[in-house]
Design an enzyme around this catalytic site. Structure first.
Site, mmCIF file in Angstrom:
data_model
loop_
_atom_site.group_PDB
_atom_site.id
_atom_site.type_symbol
_atom_site.label_atom_id
_atom_site.label_comp_id
_atom_site.label_asym_id
_atom_site.label_seq_id
_atom_site.Cartn_x
_atom_site.Cartn_y
_atom_site.Cartn_z
ATOM 1 N N ARG A 20 15.816 -10.480 33.256
ATOM 2 C CA ARG A 20 16.777 -10.096 32.211
ATOM 3 C C ARG A 20 16.198 -9.033 31.289
ATOM 4 O O ARG A 20 16.901 -8.115 30.880
ATOM 5 C CB ARG A 20 17.199 -11.321 31.395
ATOM 6 C CG ARG A 20 18.043 -12.300 32.195
ATOM 7 C CD ARG A 20 18.330 -13.557 31.411
ATOM 8 N NE ARG A 20 17.063 -14.205 31.070
ATOM 9 C CZ ARG A 20 16.872 -14.985 30.017
ATOM 10 N NH1 ARG A 20 17.860 -15.232 29.175
ATOM 11 N NH2 ARG A 20 15.701 -15.539 29.795
ATOM 12 N N ASN A 38 20.947 -15.899 32.329
ATOM 13 C CA ASN A 38 20.647 -16.836 33.408
ATOM 14 C C ASN A 38 21.821 -17.784 33.597
ATOM 15 O O ASN A 38 22.433 -18.229 32.622
ATOM 16 C CB ASN A 38 19.398 -17.660 33.085
ATOM 17 C CG ASN A 38 18.121 -16.867 33.215
ATOM 18 O OD1 ASN A 38 18.072 -15.830 33.861
ATOM 19 N ND2 ASN A 38 17.061 -17.355 32.585
#
Length: 92
Positions: A20, A38
């Site tokens: 990320r 996530n």
């Protein structure tokens, strides 16, 4: 260039490897807004909005494997219409 938004789901070893954060870095470098988060199934969801060519570059980066520590097995993406305005690229 026209403005577009996509939503993508990235599968493989993409959690716990900085995916990320490096996606955020790449997206900001390309001038995109959106987020990376996530999901419970071990995948990462990415929403990216901006110039069509820049969004396509991010998709290609995701498909090429993202950060070195990740192992991307599959990327699915489709056009997206976010419910609110995205002013930055964030990690959720």
């Amino acid at each position: 260039m026209s403005k577009v938004c996509i939503i993508a789901w990235i599968y493989g070893r993409v959690q716990g490897v900085g995916f990320r954060y490096t996606t955020q870095y790449e997206a900001k470098k390309l001038g995109l807004t959106g987020y990376a988060k996530n999901l419970d199934d071990g995948s990462v969801e990415v929403v990216a909005c901006g110039d069509e060519g820049q969004v396509e570059k991010l998709i290609q980066w995701l498909k090429s494997g993202g950060p070195r520590s990740a192992r991307v097995e599959r990327v699915l993406s489709e056009p997206h219409h976010p419910s609110g305005e995205l002013t930055d690229f964030r990690i959720r």
